[in-house]
Design an enzyme around this catalytic site. Structure first.
Site, PDB file in Angstrom:
ATOM      1  N   TRP A 151       1.287   1.905 -14.298  1.00  0.00           N
ATOM      2  CA  TRP A 151       2.368   2.475 -15.106  1.00  0.00           C
ATOM      3  C   TRP A 151       3.449   3.164 -14.291  1.00  0.00           C
ATOM      4  O   TRP A 151       4.419   3.666 -14.847  1.00  0.00           O
ATOM      5  CB  TRP A 151       1.809   3.462 -16.132  1.00  0.00           C
ATOM      6  CG  TRP A 151       0.674   4.319 -15.643  1.00  0.00           C
ATOM      7  CD1 TRP A 151      -0.644   4.135 -15.946  1.00  0.00           C
ATOM      8  CD2 TRP A 151       0.733   5.466 -14.791  1.00  0.00           C
ATOM      9  NE1 TRP A 151      -1.411   5.101 -15.322  1.00  0.00           N
ATOM     10  CE2 TRP A 151      -0.597   5.931 -14.611  1.00  0.00           C
ATOM     11  CE3 TRP A 151       1.776   6.157 -14.150  1.00  0.00           C
ATOM     12  CZ2 TRP A 151      -0.911   7.040 -13.834  1.00  0.00           C
ATOM     13  CZ3 TRP A 151       1.464   7.256 -13.370  1.00  0.00           C
ATOM     14  CH2 TRP A 151       0.137   7.686 -13.217  1.00  0.00           C
ATOM     15  N   ASN A 152       3.296   3.262 -12.978  1.00  0.00           N
ATOM     16  CA  ASN A 152       4.268   4.078 -12.253  1.00  0.00           C
ATOM     17  C   ASN A 152       5.585   3.360 -11.960  1.00  0.00           C
ATOM     18  O   ASN A 152       6.614   4.003 -11.866  1.00  0.00           O
ATOM     19  CB  ASN A 152       3.640   4.632 -10.964  1.00  0.00           C
ATOM     20  CG  ASN A 152       3.112   3.555 -10.078  1.00  0.00           C
ATOM     21  OD1 ASN A 152       2.960   2.400 -10.502  1.00  0.00           O
ATOM     22  ND2 ASN A 152       2.819   3.896  -8.842  1.00  0.00           N
ATOM     23  N   PRO A 176       1.644  -5.506 -18.765  1.00  0.00           N
ATOM     24  CA  PRO A 176       1.984  -4.157 -18.273  1.00  0.00           C
ATOM     25  C   PRO A 176       0.873  -3.183 -18.639  1.00  0.00           C
ATOM     26  O   PRO A 176       0.044  -3.479 -19.496  1.00  0.00           O
ATOM     27  CB  PRO A 176       3.252  -3.799 -19.065  1.00  0.00           C
ATOM     28  CG  PRO A 176       3.650  -5.005 -19.840  1.00  0.00           C
ATOM     29  CD  PRO A 176       2.464  -5.902 -19.913  1.00  0.00           C
ATOM     30  N   SER A 228      -5.974   1.033  -9.922  1.00  0.00           N
ATOM     31  CA  SER A 228      -6.883   1.913  -9.176  1.00  0.00           C
ATOM     32  C   SER A 228      -8.031   1.098  -8.549  1.00  0.00           C
ATOM     33  O   SER A 228      -8.273  -0.050  -8.937  1.00  0.00           O
ATOM     34  CB  SER A 228      -7.453   2.950 -10.126  1.00  0.00           C
ATOM     35  OG  SER A 228      -8.158   2.295 -11.145  1.00  0.00           O
ATOM     36  N   GLU A 249      -3.548  -4.663  -5.235  1.00  0.00           N
ATOM     37  CA  GLU A 249      -2.753  -3.529  -4.713  1.00  0.00           C
ATOM     38  C   GLU A 249      -3.342  -2.277  -5.342  1.00  0.00           C
ATOM     39  O   GLU A 249      -3.072  -1.981  -6.511  1.00  0.00           O
ATOM     40  CB  GLU A 249      -1.284  -3.688  -5.107  1.00  0.00           C
ATOM     41  CG  GLU A 249      -0.569  -4.833  -4.420  1.00  0.00           C
ATOM     42  CD  GLU A 249      -0.388  -4.618  -2.935  1.00  0.00           C
ATOM     43  OE1 GLU A 249      -0.630  -3.504  -2.438  1.00  0.00           O
ATOM     44  OE2 GLU A 249      -0.002  -5.585  -2.253  1.00  0.00           O
ATOM     45  N   GLY A 251      -5.326   1.864  -4.848  1.00  0.00           N
ATOM     46  CA  GLY A 251      -4.927   3.247  -4.573  1.00  0.00           C
ATOM     47  C   GLY A 251      -4.985   3.623  -3.103  1.00  0.00           C
ATOM     48  O   GLY A 251      -5.311   2.806  -2.231  1.00  0.00           O
ATOM     49  N   CYS A 283       1.366   4.958  -5.169  1.00  0.00           N
ATOM     50  CA  CYS A 283       0.102   4.586  -4.513  1.00  0.00           C
ATOM     51  C   CYS A 283       0.117   4.870  -3.012  1.00  0.00           C
ATOM     52  O   CYS A 283      -0.892   5.247  -2.427  1.00  0.00           O
ATOM     53  CB  CYS A 283      -0.162   3.111  -4.741  1.00  0.00           C
ATOM     54  SG  CYS A 283       1.256   2.110  -4.287  1.00  0.00           S
ATOM     55  N   GLY A 457      -7.020  -2.625  -0.851  1.00  0.00           N
ATOM     56  CA  GLY A 457      -6.523  -3.886  -1.352  1.00  0.00           C
ATOM     57  C   GLY A 457      -6.807  -5.120  -0.538  1.00  0.00           C
ATOM     58  O   GLY A 457      -7.367  -5.067   0.557  1.00  0.00           O
ATOM     59  N   GLU A 461       2.013  -8.008  -0.826  1.00  0.00           N
ATOM     60  CA  GLU A 461       3.207  -8.315  -1.603  1.00  0.00           C
ATOM     61  C   GLU A 461       4.391  -8.196  -0.652  1.00  0.00           C
ATOM     62  O   GLU A 461       4.286  -7.595   0.420  1.00  0.00           O
ATOM     63  CB  GLU A 461       3.335  -7.333  -2.775  1.00  0.00           C
ATOM     64  CG  GLU A 461       2.171  -7.539  -3.752  1.00  0.00           C
ATOM     65  CD  GLU A 461       2.307  -6.881  -5.102  1.00  0.00           C
ATOM     66  OE1 GLU A 461       2.663  -5.695  -5.135  1.00  0.00           O
ATOM     67  OE2 GLU A 461       2.033  -7.547  -6.112  1.00  0.00           O
TER      68      GLU A 461
END
Ligand code: NDP
Length: 487
Positions: A151-152, A176, A228, A249, A251, A283, A457, A461
């Protein structure tokens, strides 16, 4: 309602609704106002998204790569031309200040679409001479990809996943976070306006259960999650059951190491950026700031002074530098960590309490918080807080700080501040993290691969590296003589 979309989902080139899906609310966390009500995707919506995604992928992959690239670059131009409107929506969706969203969200999404749009036509294979015969490779799409977002950074995450996926000839269904459902719908609209086939980028809404259904759907070939570590391990396991490709991807609990020869003002800027931007909900934040003991008190007093001048308030005002957390639940989580920090003996240097800007008493605000004298075993030094809480630790020598910086299950990011560039490169070379900086922090240009090591991760990206995670190699052996056979 202030930000109600036409419908909850965007599938096959249009908004669609299925009111049988569970209702969830989107709340503007600066005021507590409900700004939209949506329905989670039902099985019927998921099946429609999968069917249209598969159809669109075939059509898309058959285009010349340069044509695919043109659509992505057109989408980038449309995003830039609508930056103000998209940034305002991002601010409502997340609570992040407009001062940030206007430069960091839609515009970073546009950069990503432009970059991968440009690369689409250069996805070549290689020719391998084999004497009389030869072989060649083709970079082929994976097929239908699922993107699941945190959500960030709702707009940026949608674009960071869609751009390399689409450039590689894939289609994507994006889910989302249910806390920030609005921005990805706009990106889906923009792809259609830019000329993408219907169904190439579908958005379906819902909570974790919808994500889980998408991940285990047999028609899905790849899953890219931003979230997370606990969610990452569940999603990775579910994808493994279907032998699907993954990008994770996750934390972090990243170190920023400040040596005694560093430019202190510069290092403080990096530490503040890496802990307070987006109200600390990033993150790659450098939440363990290791400061050399000889400069520690100087560092702390100037840090506290500069932190006291952060302008906290209504995220819709241009002068606001820090908004609320994404939700009241997130604020409670952050507060619980602050209490743990105090209970475990860390020294509170700044913040640590709720704040209520005038007229925003129901908002999820918290003061930027600094703890000093933090030790490696404290909960606040080990767990990801995801809020504006900086932990300052002190150290004496290089070997010690490298070992302590690496003493975490995470490995997303790290930085070193020093005037000695030899030491800068040497220390970064020893740090176990995927995305690192020397005398800088949290700059993530699209040209540079981004991602984590260890539990932070899998895959990358951005940069050319991302394309490797959205394509697969087909090898073709070409015989130019008689077929050899022992029979
Ligand atoms: P979560 O892990 O809670 O959720 C991430 C996404 O996964 C959400 O859309 C969530 O849906 C969905 N989800 C939850 N359970 C499942 C499941 N079993 N199967 C499929 N999907 C599922 O993360 P947050 O949204 O709370 O985001 C914060 C986290 O994201 C932090 O740890 C942060 O570090 C990380 N992050 C990592 C980044 C990176 O690039 N490395 C960048 C940004 C954030 P829903 O929430 O709607 O239930």
């Amino acid at each position: 309602m202030r930000a109600q979309p036409q419908a909850s989902h965007f599938v096959d080139g249009r908004y669609v609704e299925d009111t049988a899906g569970e209702v969830f609310e989107n709340v503007f966390s600066a005021t507590g106002e409900v700004i939209a009500k949506l329905h989670a995707a039902t099985d019927a919506i998921i099946e429609e998204a999968v069917a249209s995604g598969r159809r669109a992928q075939k059509e898309w992959a058959a285009l010349a790569p340069v044509e695919r690239g043109r659509v992505l670059r057109r989408a980038a131009d449309i995003i830039r031309s609508r930056n103000r409107e998209l940034s305002e929506l991002e601010t409502l969706d997340t609570g992040k200040p407009i001062q940030e969203t206007i430069v960091a969200d839609a515009s970073s999404g546009a950069d990503c679409l432009e970059y991968f749009g440009g690369l689409a036509a250069s996805l070549n294979g290689e020719t391998i001479p084999l004497g009389r015969d030869f072989a060649y490779t083709r970079r082929e799409p994976l097929g239908l990809c699922v993107g699941i977002g945190a959500w960030n950074y709702p707009t940026q995450i949608a674009c960071w996943k869609a751009a390399p996926a689409l450039a590689g000839g894939n289609a994507m269904i994006f889910k989302p976070s249910e806390m920030t459902p609005l921005c990805a719908l706009k990106i889906a609209e923009i792809f259609i306006e830019a000329g993408a086939p219907k169904g190439l980028f579908n958005v379906v809404q819902g909570l974790g259960a919808v994500g889980a259904k998408l991940v285990s759907h047999p028609a899905v070939d790849k899953v890219s999650l931003t979230g997370s570590v606990p969610t990452g391990s569940k999603v990775y396991a579910a994808a493994a059951a279907g032998i699907k490709h993954v990008t994770m991807e996750l934390g972090g609990k990243s170190p920023i190491i400040v040596f005694d020869d560093a430019d202190i003002e510069n290092a403080i800027s990096g530490a503040m950026l890496g802990n307070f931007y987006s109200t600390g909900q990033i993150c790659s934040n450098g939440t363990r700031v290791f400061v050399h003991r000889s400069i520690k008190e100087r560092f702390l007093s100037r840090l506290a002074e500069r932190t006291a001048s952060i302008v906290l308030g209504d995220p819709r005002n241009e002068e606001t530098q820090m908004g609320p957390l994404v939700s009241h639940a997130q604020r409670e989580k952050v507060e619980a960590y602050i209490e743990k920090g105090k209970a475990e003996g860390a020294r509170l240097v700044a913040g640590g309490e709720r704040v209520a800007p005038e007229g925003l008493e129901d908002g999820a605000f918290i003061a930027p918080t600094i703890f000093a004298d933090v030790t490696d075993d404290m909960t606040i030094a080990r767990e990801e807080i995801f809020g504006p809480v900086m932990c300052v630790l002190d150290f004496e020598d290089e070997d010690e700080v490298v070992e302590r910086a690496n003493g975490t299950e995470f490995g997303l990011s790290a930085a070193v501040y020093t005037a000695d560039l030899t030491r800068g490169h040497r220390v970064i070379g020893r740090i176990e993290a995927g995305t690192c900086w020397i005398n800088a922090y949290n700059l993530t240009p699209v040209e540079m691969p981004f991602g984590g090591m260890k539990m932070s991760g899998v895959g990358r990206e951005n940069g050319r590296a991302a394309l490797e995670h959205y394509t697969q190699i087909k090898s073709v052996y070409v015989g130019l003589g008689p077929q050899d056979a022992p029979y």
